[in-house]
Design a protein around this motif. Structure first.
Motif, PDB file in Angstrom:
ATOM      1  N   HIS A  63      17.155  61.762   9.860  1.00  0.00           N
ATOM      2  CA  HIS A  63      16.498  60.953  10.808  1.00  0.00           C
ATOM      3  C   HIS A  63      15.548  60.000  10.067  1.00  0.00           C
ATOM      4  CE1 HIS A  63      17.256  63.452  14.461  1.00  0.00           C
ATOM      5  NE2 HIS A  63      17.653  64.311  13.694  1.00  0.00           N
ATOM      6  N   VAL A  64      15.810  58.634  10.548  1.00  0.00           N
ATOM      7  CA  VAL A  64      14.791  57.554   9.753  1.00  0.00           C
ATOM      8  C   VAL A  64      14.316  56.666  10.771  1.00  0.00           C
ATOM      9  CG1 VAL A  64      16.698  57.683   8.016  1.00  0.00           C
ATOM     10  CG2 VAL A  64      17.076  56.020   9.751  1.00  0.00           C
ATOM     11  N   TRP A  65      13.297  56.023  10.445  1.00  0.00           N
ATOM     12  CA  TRP A  65      12.918  54.665  11.103  1.00  0.00           C
ATOM     13  C   TRP A  65      13.948  53.606  11.416  1.00  0.00           C
ATOM     14  CZ3 TRP A  65       8.890  54.606  14.234  1.00  0.00           C
ATOM     15  CH2 TRP A  65       7.715  55.600  14.029  1.00  0.00           C
ATOM     16  N   GLY A  66      14.012  52.973  12.327  1.00  0.00           N
ATOM     17  CA  GLY A  66      14.733  51.925  12.773  1.00  0.00           C
ATOM     18  C   GLY A  66      14.690  50.587  12.008  1.00  0.00           C
ATOM     19  N   PRO A  67      15.643  49.537  12.251  1.00  0.00           N
ATOM     20  CA  PRO A  67      15.653  48.445  11.597  1.00  0.00           C
ATOM     21  C   PRO A  67      14.347  47.353  11.995  1.00  0.00           C
ATOM     22  CG  PRO A  67      17.138  48.211  13.220  1.00  0.00           C
ATOM     23  CD  PRO A  67      16.764  49.672  13.283  1.00  0.00           C
ATOM     24  N   ALA A  68      13.885  46.422  10.838  1.00  0.00           N
ATOM     25  CA  ALA A  68      13.056  45.648  11.092  1.00  0.00           C
ATOM     26  C   ALA A  68      13.046  44.595  10.038  1.00  0.00           C
ATOM     27  CB  ALA A  68      11.465  46.076  11.233  1.00  0.00           C
ATOM     28  N   PHE A  69      12.761  43.372  10.357  1.00  0.00           N
ATOM     29  CA  PHE A  69      12.700  42.165   9.402  1.00  0.00           C
ATOM     30  C   PHE A  69      14.124  41.991   8.586  1.00  0.00           C
ATOM     31  CE2 PHE A  69       8.451  44.615   8.449  1.00  0.00           C
ATOM     32  CZ  PHE A  69       7.846  44.315   9.766  1.00  0.00           C
ATOM     33  N   GLY A  70      15.121  41.983   9.424  1.00  0.00           N
ATOM     34  CA  GLY A  70      16.526  42.124   8.722  1.00  0.00           C
ATOM     35  C   GLY A  70      17.030  42.872   7.845  1.00  0.00           C
ATOM     36  N   LEU A  71      16.139  44.189   7.809  1.00  0.00           N
ATOM     37  CA  LEU A  71      16.315  45.205   6.932  1.00  0.00           C
ATOM     38  C   LEU A  71      16.824  46.362   7.887  1.00  0.00           C
ATOM     39  CD1 LEU A  71      13.569  44.792   4.345  1.00  0.00           C
ATOM     40  CD2 LEU A  71      16.046  44.261   4.185  1.00  0.00           C
ATOM     41  N   PRO A  72      17.487  47.484   7.156  1.00  0.00           N
ATOM     42  CA  PRO A  72      17.878  48.576   8.140  1.00  0.00           C
ATOM     43  C   PRO A  72      16.667  49.397   8.543  1.00  0.00           C
ATOM     44  CG  PRO A  72      19.538  48.244   6.162  1.00  0.00           C
ATOM     45  CD  PRO A  72      18.145  47.400   5.991  1.00  0.00           C
ATOM     46  N   SER A  73      15.584  49.307   7.953  1.00  0.00           N
ATOM     47  CA  SER A  73      14.767  50.189   8.307  1.00  0.00           C
ATOM     48  C   SER A  73      13.104  49.555   7.698  1.00  0.00           C
ATOM     49  CB  SER A  73      14.881  51.520   7.429  1.00  0.00           C
ATOM     50  OG  SER A  73      13.538  52.313   8.070  1.00  0.00           O
ATOM     51  N   ILE A  74      12.220  49.908   8.655  1.00  0.00           N
ATOM     52  CA  ILE A  74      10.906  49.444   8.637  1.00  0.00           C
ATOM     53  C   ILE A  74      10.122  50.377   7.471  1.00  0.00           C
ATOM     54  CG2 ILE A  74       9.764  50.858  10.450  1.00  0.00           C
ATOM     55  CD1 ILE A  74       8.173  48.112  11.226  1.00  0.00           C
ATOM     56  N   ASP A  75      10.578  51.445   7.261  1.00  0.00           N
ATOM     57  CA  ASP A  75       9.796  52.369   6.260  1.00  0.00           C
ATOM     58  C   ASP A  75      10.657  52.198   4.990  1.00  0.00           C
ATOM     59  OD1 ASP A  75       7.998  54.800   5.833  1.00  0.00           O
ATOM     60  OD2 ASP A  75      10.055  55.427   5.023  1.00  0.00           O
ATOM     61  N   PRO A  76       9.809  52.172   3.718  1.00  0.00           N
ATOM     62  CA  PRO A  76      10.419  52.161   2.355  1.00  0.00           C
ATOM     63  C   PRO A  76      11.161  53.409   2.017  1.00  0.00           C
ATOM     64  CG  PRO A  76       7.975  52.490   2.159  1.00  0.00           C
ATOM     65  CD  PRO A  76       8.413  52.220   3.721  1.00  0.00           C
ATOM     66  N   GLU A  77      10.820  54.182   2.178  1.00  0.00           N
ATOM     67  CA  GLU A  77      11.741  55.388   1.810  1.00  0.00           C
ATOM     68  C   GLU A  77      13.005  55.666   2.528  1.00  0.00           C
ATOM     69  OE1 GLU A  77      10.091  59.291   1.076  1.00  0.00           O
ATOM     70  OE2 GLU A  77       8.653  58.594  -0.293  1.00  0.00           O
ATOM     71  N   CYS A  78      12.989  55.332   3.925  1.00  0.00           N
ATOM     72  CA  CYS A  78      14.013  55.395   4.824  1.00  0.00           C
ATOM     73  C   CYS A  78      15.016  54.287   4.237  1.00  0.00           C
ATOM     74  CB  CYS A  78      13.537  55.211   6.235  1.00  0.00           C
ATOM     75  SG  CYS A  78      12.730  56.533   7.057  1.00  0.00           S
TER      76      CYS A  78
ATOM     77  N   PRO B 264       9.152  60.721  14.232  1.00  0.00           N
ATOM     78  CA  PRO B 264       8.367  61.732  13.018  1.00  0.00           C
ATOM     79  C   PRO B 264       8.283  63.066  13.581  1.00  0.00           C
ATOM     80  CG  PRO B 264       6.940  59.617  13.033  1.00  0.00           C
ATOM     81  CD  PRO B 264       7.971  59.594  14.184  1.00  0.00           C
ATOM     82  N   SER B 265       7.882  63.236  14.798  1.00  0.00           N
ATOM     83  CA  SER B 265       7.722  64.455  15.278  1.00  0.00           C
ATOM     84  C   SER B 265       8.762  65.476  15.597  1.00  0.00           C
ATOM     85  CB  SER B 265       6.957  64.445  17.020  1.00  0.00           C
ATOM     86  OG  SER B 265       7.826  63.908  17.592  1.00  0.00           O
ATOM     87  N   VAL B 266       9.974  65.231  15.241  1.00  0.00           N
ATOM     88  CA  VAL B 266      11.178  65.904  15.310  1.00  0.00           C
ATOM     89  C   VAL B 266      11.022  66.812  13.962  1.00  0.00           C
ATOM     90  CG1 VAL B 266      12.619  64.378  16.442  1.00  0.00           C
ATOM     91  CG2 VAL B 266      12.474  64.243  13.832  1.00  0.00           C
ATOM     92  N   SER B 267      10.179  66.521  13.053  1.00  0.00           N
ATOM     93  CA  SER B 267      10.056  67.316  12.037  1.00  0.00           C
ATOM     94  C   SER B 267       8.688  68.148  11.729  1.00  0.00           C
ATOM     95  CB  SER B 267      10.058  66.439  10.576  1.00  0.00           C
ATOM     96  OG  SER B 267       9.972  67.172   9.366  1.00  0.00           O
ATOM     97  N   PRO B 268       8.878  69.308  11.326  1.00  0.00           N
ATOM     98  CA  PRO B 268       7.353  70.149  11.475  1.00  0.00           C
ATOM     99  C   PRO B 268       6.378  69.252  10.379  1.00  0.00           C
ATOM    100  CG  PRO B 268       9.237  71.530  10.861  1.00  0.00           C
ATOM    101  CD  PRO B 268       9.851  70.093  10.923  1.00  0.00           C
TER     102      PRO B 268
END
Length: 420
Positions: A5-20, A44-48
């Motif tokens: 599970h990751v954060w979705g795309p933003a700013f023309g990049l595949p994710s808005i989160d650096p580690e994702c 994020p709530s899908v993970s404990p």
């Protein structure tokens, strides 16, 4: 099938989160397999641990870029991009990765979250496009509050002095009492404005922001220049034209700093003026990898019902209630790790105790509001029957009698308990 599970795309990049974003790039270059899939759950709530990226396998959750990569490599799900590194290079890669998670993370927080102008114009609209209603009311604000708390030690709360037209959330230390967007429309209060009055918060803190950008990105610029001399291509430690895990993680942070279309781009301006190696690295990696993301595609998350979105809304609110949120998060983590479903005895007694405490508090408030004011005697007014009248005392008495009507002076009324 492993779901990552990751954060979705933003700013023309595949994710808005650096580690994702770093994880997506790593999987793109690590011999993609059919044993896993990337899910843009934005949840994020899908993970404990309430963090993304998160890998779910057989009821067990693994969070974070480094931990997920270590697990995938150890289980032979994907290849190790650091296999050709020497022991010294592996140690340096670990050190630089820690450096990125501390310093580059703070710089990214300042640029995308703490700066109210950048938050209102760029970051919050990006999150609003990823999240369903009503999470757009709570989740972005909580993410921003966490970023502000992480960078509080830098002493740059004045970056939040602008008006946030979308949320009205102000977490500033109070150095500027009135938001800048309001001050511009107020009548002229003085004959001549000072230079400081005309400055934006970023301009007022320009020296400190420049120093933070230089301390963080300057070291990475030197390391990348050294790595390029050794490898012959833009890379920290990659061999034979490939990327290492450090390259992927560095791209996750640097690409967001360089590509986010923020109106006050102090970090991007520093990179373009002083870090040509970093800019070339981001451009090279993006041009070679992102157009071929079909091999590592993002699977859309299952469409959430309104009830599921409301439940997640309540979960995000409870997790950030002072005193209650930490206990709630630890309890949810325990239930997930022990694979507890339904209501167990511990949950029942905790809910019962919470309900009893709430009832007792409600009864106390109700009883307190029914009590007379402390320190005052209970007084009543009685209608006057018989006896002398004020009108018997001449014209002045008649005036007083007409003013007071049929009511006489107050008299103390005994309580029923006193009569007993």
């Amino acid at each position: 099938m492993l779901d990552i599970h990751v954060w979705g795309p933003a700013f023309g990049l595949p994710s808005i989160d650096p580690e994702c974003l770093a994880l997506i790039l790593y999987l793109q270059n690590a011999s993609p397999s059919g044993d896993w899939r990337l899910v843009a759950s934005n949840n994020p709530s899908v993970s404990p641990s309430n963090l993304l990226p998160g890998l779910h396998q057989n009821g067990v959750w693994i969070n974070g870029f480094s931990a997920i990569i270590k697990h995938l490599v150890s289980t032979s799900v994907c290849t190790d991009l650091d296999a050709n590194l020497t022991s010294l290079q592996r140690a340096d890669a670990a050190a630089y990765s820690s450096y990125l998670s501390i310093h580059a993370s703070s710089l990214l927080d300042l640029s995308l979250y703490v700066s109210a102008a950048n938050w209102a114009a760029t970051t919050r609209p990006a999150y609003s496009s990823l999240l369903p209603f009503p999470l757009t009311w709570t989740q972005p604000l909580l993410i921003r509050a966490e970023a502000i708390a992480r960078t509080a030690h830098l002493g740059l709360a004045e970056l939040d002095a602008d008006l946030d037209p979308n949320s009205g959330l102000h977490i500033t230390a109070g150095s500027v009492a009135i938001p800048e967007s309001f001050r511009k429309h107020l009548p002229l209060q003085q004959a001549k404005k000072t230079v400081q009055d005309e400055m934006t918060p970023e301009q007022a803190a320009a020296i400190r922001l420049y120093s933070i950008s230089e301390n963080c990105l300057g070291l990475l610029e030197e390391a990348l220049a050294t790595g390029k001399q050794e490898t012959g291509h833009p890379s920290f430690f990659g061999a034979s034209g490939g990327l290492s895990s450090l390259d992927c993680l560095a791209f996750g942070y640097l690409a967001l700093l360089l590509r986010a279309p923020v109106p006050r781009s102090f970090a991007r301006d520093w990179m373009e003026d002083n870090a040509p190696q970093l800019c070339g690295f981001v451009n090279s990696v993006q041009s070679k990898n992102l157009p071929t993301l079909g091999a590592v595609s993002l699977s859309p998350a299952d469409k959430q019902t309104f009830a599921a979105a409301t439940s997640r809304f309540a979960d995000s609110v409870i997790r950030h209630i002072p005193g209650v949120g930490d206990h709630y998060s630890s309890e949810m983590r325990r239930r997930t790790e022990e694979k507890i479903s339904g209501v167990d005895s511990r949950t029942f007694f905790a809910a019962f105790g919470l309900l009893a405490t709430g009832c007792a508090a409600s009864f106390g408030v109700y009883y307190y509001r029914q009590m007379p004011p402390f320190g005052l005697a209970t007084q009543t007014w009685r209608q006057f029957h018989g006896g002398s009248r004020l009108s018997d005392f001449g014209q002045l008495g008649s005036m007083l009698n007409s003013a007071m009507g049929p009511m006489a002076s107050p008299a103390f009324s005994p309580r029923a308990s006193d009569l007993d």
